[in-house]
Every structure is written in C-alpha cells, then in structure tokens.
Design an enzyme around this catalytic site. Structure first.
Site, short mmCIF file in Angstrom:
data_model
loop_
_atom_site.label_atom_id
_atom_site.label_comp_id
_atom_site.label_asym_id
_atom_site.label_seq_id
_atom_site.Cartn_x
_atom_site.Cartn_y
_atom_site.Cartn_z
N HIS A 199 -25.59 -28.34 52.51
CA HIS A 199 -24.46 -27.51 52.96
C HIS A 199 -24.66 -27.03 54.38
O HIS A 199 -23.74 -27.10 55.22
CB HIS A 199 -24.30 -26.31 52.01
CG HIS A 199 -23.22 -25.36 52.43
ND1 HIS A 199 -23.48 -24.28 53.26
CD2 HIS A 199 -21.89 -25.32 52.15
CE1 HIS A 199 -22.36 -23.62 53.46
NE2 HIS A 199 -21.38 -24.22 52.79
N ASN B 12 -29.57 -54.46 55.38
CA ASN B 12 -30.78 -54.67 56.16
C ASN B 12 -30.87 -56.11 56.66
O ASN B 12 -31.26 -56.39 57.80
CB ASN B 12 -32.00 -54.32 55.31
CG ASN B 12 -33.26 -54.14 56.13
OD1 ASN B 12 -33.41 -53.16 56.84
ND2 ASN B 12 -34.17 -55.10 56.02
N ALA B 13 -30.50 -57.08 55.76
CA ALA B 13 -30.54 -58.49 56.15
C ALA B 13 -29.53 -58.78 57.24
O ALA B 13 -29.83 -59.51 58.21
CB ALA B 13 -30.28 -59.36 54.92
N TYR C 175 -30.69 -56.98 60.72
CA TYR C 175 -31.84 -57.51 61.44
C TYR C 175 -31.91 -59.04 61.42
O TYR C 175 -32.66 -59.63 62.20
CB TYR C 175 -33.14 -56.95 60.84
CG TYR C 175 -33.25 -55.46 60.96
CD1 TYR C 175 -33.55 -54.86 62.19
CD2 TYR C 175 -33.05 -54.64 59.86
CE1 TYR C 175 -33.65 -53.49 62.30
CE2 TYR C 175 -33.15 -53.26 59.97
CZ TYR C 175 -33.45 -52.69 61.19
OH TYR C 175 -33.55 -51.33 61.31
N ASP D 220 -32.23 -63.93 55.01
CA ASP D 220 -31.55 -63.77 56.30
C ASP D 220 -32.09 -64.79 57.28
O ASP D 220 -33.01 -65.55 56.97
CB ASP D 220 -31.72 -62.33 56.83
CG ASP D 220 -33.17 -61.97 57.11
OD1 ASP D 220 -33.92 -62.84 57.60
OD2 ASP D 220 -33.56 -60.81 56.86
N GLY E 205 -34.43 -45.54 58.47
CA GLY E 205 -35.64 -46.13 57.90
C GLY E 205 -35.83 -45.82 56.44
O GLY E 205 -36.96 -45.86 55.94
N GLY F 273 -33.56 -47.24 53.99
CA GLY F 273 -32.83 -48.21 53.16
C GLY F 273 -33.69 -48.92 52.16
O GLY F 273 -33.41 -48.94 50.95
N LEU F 274 -34.80 -49.52 52.61
CA LEU F 274 -35.67 -50.26 51.70
C LEU F 274 -36.43 -49.31 50.77
O LEU F 274 -36.72 -49.66 49.62
CB LEU F 274 -36.66 -51.11 52.50
CG LEU F 274 -36.05 -52.31 53.24
CD1 LEU F 274 -37.12 -53.05 54.02
CD2 LEU F 274 -35.36 -53.25 52.27
#
Length: 411
Positions: free
Chosen positions: A215, A317-318, A321, A342, A374, A376-377
């Site tokens: 909040h 991500n694929a 990058y 990828d 940083g 995501g994975l």
C-alpha cells in the site's frame, strides 16, 4: 554398518528386539542343553553302577557253565555284559567303575567265585523336551508382540509430529501436536508447538508488513502517475509512465515472491496445453516470435494461476534475452515436460544455477531495455517446486538456451 540399519525408528527398535530375543533364545537353549548333559552324566554313572552290580550278582549265582548264557540274557542294545573265565588283570569292584566319558562307561568287574564280568554301557540319549522349547518360544513371541505394540505407541506421536511439521506454512488452520506419550516425546511435542506458534506469529507479521509495504509503495506511484498526466511534454509523460509501470511490475513481482501467493491458491485440474497455447498466442499478438508444439490437451491438478505466472516468466525471459521462444510440451504419462528454447547467446555454464537466485541478473544495468528485477526465474522455480517439479537451464549445442520444466502427476 549403518547401511544395514533400518531407516525408521520403529525398524531399529524392532531389530534390537529381534537380536535380543534371538540371543536370549540361543542362550536359553544352551543352558538347557548344558544342564541336560550334566544331569545325564550323573544319571549315567548311577544307572550303570546299579546295572553292573545286579548283573554281577545274577551271574555269580549260577554255575560257571551257565554264566555266559545268563550274561547274554542280561545284555541289551544299550548295555552289554560278557562273562570271562579265569583271572583278569585290572579288574575293579562294581562300585569303582571306569568311566571313559560322562555318557559312555566300560570296564570289568571281578566275581567272588572266579572269573570276571566285562560290561559296556552306551551313552544315554537326551529326549527332546518339547514342552520346554515350546514355552521358551512362546515367551519369545509374546515379548516380541508386546515390543511391537510399544514401538507403535512410541512411533505414533513421532508420526504426528512429522505430519504437523509438514503442514507448517501451508494454507489452513494450524493444528497443534498432542502432548502425550513418554516424557521425551511430550517434551518434543511441547517444543514443537511453541516453535509452531512463533512461526505463525512471524508469518502473520510478515503478511501484515507486506500488505503495508504494498500500500505504501503503490500510493506514491499512483500520485506520480496522476501528476505526470498534467505534463505538456507527451514524450516525457510517456517516459515517466514507462518508469512507473516498471516500478509497479517490480513491486508486484517482489511482493508475490515474498508472499508465496501460489500457496494460497486451491489445487484444481487445469489444461496445461491450453495454458501454454494462450501464452504463446498473446505473445504472438504482441509481435514476438513465439511458437507452440505439443498435444492439444494435457490436464494436470495444479494451482493454475501460479503455474501460468511461471510459464509466462520463462517464455518472457526467452523472448527478452533470446529474441524468440519455441515452446514444446510432451505428455509422458507420469509427468509433463515443457521445453522453452530460445536463439540467444546462452548462459555461462558456471552461472546456470545462479540465475535462479532472487534479484540475480546477468545484465547489471537493470534498465527497461535489458531486463527487469531478476525475479522471473526465481518465481518460476518456486511455483514449479511447490508442485513437486523442477526448472533447469541447459545450453544447446547449436546455440541458444533451453529451459526445461518437469511437472509430475502426483497422486
């Protein structure tokens, strides 16, 4: 030696009981056999002496020509006597028997009227005492059964303790462990309940703090977005909105990772193939090079929102990058395997695991053009891990990176 021990406490206690009972049983049989041998030895001497004395009296009472016949009549399979006329050197009286062993007796007895009586007594055979063996075996079995019951009573609180430990952090009401059983088990249960209460308070405090942070952070972002709308320069306004969008996305992903939102979602059957097709279609609509290969349907009991976020992070991500993403789904019965390939430069081998750490990025600039927060994975591995699966990265031989997601069909 440790490899031979059972892995469970109950198994080890039962093993100790079995070894102890076997040693007790063998020792009891040995003591019984030793006592029987001693008793047979003393009985052998007494019985042989009485039989030799009786045979000597009977042979001595008849004429010499009838003594051999009487001796043969007195002989039996286990006791042989022979009358020998004339003096025999080394004869002894009936009460001074020559015993060659505590089971076998042999010697000669001189007769008052002349001649001697030769005797040979075979060893007495011990008769098996079935009642003794049966009672010993029954006692051993009874002790073993009682030991198994005791083991079950001891192991039950430990199983409840293990089950309660496995429930920590999961949705639903916390269940305390019954504080019963032996003193050591009660103390362990009491310590566990206190620890569980502290963890519940920590989780509640963390949830409240995250809600407050969410909040407090989004409120100034909303004010900044509102003020940016009054700017005359459209380009600057667009840049500010993009920065605010990035900040909002970073806050959302960070809070989602810290909260573990997927644990609050119910498990339901979902079509993983349809989920991947939807993500690939959405990416294609946005002009990204994303393709899907696989079956039209593949159902799996799961937390659909959490898995969809994980798939979206890996695909994004694929594309980010590696410029493109090729999503391949394989239904192998017991598990679903998803490969996301990828066409990028790949990842150094020594950093294939490091990229799963929260806030770890290969690109240090942290700008909109090269990456996000940083997470995501890290979020993807966390979500898949809660489903019993795994996420791994592998550099392809022809170039590019492959993200492999395995999701087992758990019972």
């Amino acid at each position: 030696m440790r490899r031979l021990l059972p892995s469970t406490l109950a198994g080890r206690i039962i093993l100790v009981l079995l070894v102890g009972l076997m040693a007790f049983h063998v020792g009891s049989l040995w003591l019984h056999q030793t006592g029987s041998d001693i008793l047979l030895g003393s009985t052998q001497q007494r019985v042989t002496a009485e039989r030799v004395a009786a045979a000597a009296r009977a042979v001595g009472m008849v004429p010499p020509e009838a003594r051999e016949a009487v001796a043969q009549a007195l002989s039996s399979p286990g006791f042989q006597v022979r009358w020998q006329p004339g003096a025999v050197e080394g004869t002894v009286a009936a009460e001074d028997l020559t015993i060659t062993g505590h089971r076998e007796a042999q010697g000669t007895v001189g007769l008052p009227e002349g001649g001697s009586l030769w005797y040979h007594a075979d060893p007495l055979q011990a008769q098996p005492e079935h009642a003794t063996l049966l009672s010993t075996t029954a006692m051993a079995v009874g002790i073993l059964v009682l030991g198994l019951l005791v083991v079950r009573l001891i192991a039950r609180p430990l199983r409840e303790l293990s089950s309660a430990a496995d429930r920590i952090g999961r949705p639903g009401q916390t269940v305390t462990v019954p504080e019963e059983g032996p003193r050591e088990v009660r103390q362990a249960a009491q310590a566990f309940n206190r620890m569980q209460a502290r963890i519940d308070r920590l989780i509640a405090d963390r949830t409240q703090a995250l809600a407050a942070v969410s909040h407090d952070l989004r409120t100034p972002l909303a004010r900044l977005r509102l003020r940016a709308g009054f700017l005359d320069d459209a380009e600057v306004q667009q840049q500010i909105d993009a920065d605010l969008d990035e900040m909002d996305a970073m806050i959302g992903s960070t809070l989602a990772y810290l909260r573990g939102d997927e644990e609050q979602e119910e498990v339901r059957s979902a079509d993983i193939a349809a989920m991947l097709q939807t993500l690939c279609g959405d990416a294609e609509d946005m002009g990204k090079a994303v393709t899907y290969e696989g079956p039209p349907q593949a159902r799996l009991p799961c937390r659909a929102i959490a898995l969809k976020r994980a798939f979206a992070n890996v695909i994004d991500n694929a594309v980010k990058y590696g410029t493109s993403a090729r999503v391949v789904l394989a239904d192998r019965g017991r598990e679903l395997v998803i490969h996301v390939d990828d066409a990028g430069p790949g990842v150094p081998e020594e950093q294939l695991e490091s990229v799963f750490q929260p806030f770890y990025r290969l690109e240090e600039s942290r700008n909109r053009g090269t990456g996000g927060s940083g997470l995501g994975l890290a979020i993807a591995r966390q979500a898949v891990g809660h489903h019993g699966g795994s996420v791994t990265l592998q550099n392809l031989a022809g170039g590019g990176l492959r993200a492999s997601i395995r999701l087992p069909r758990l019972a």
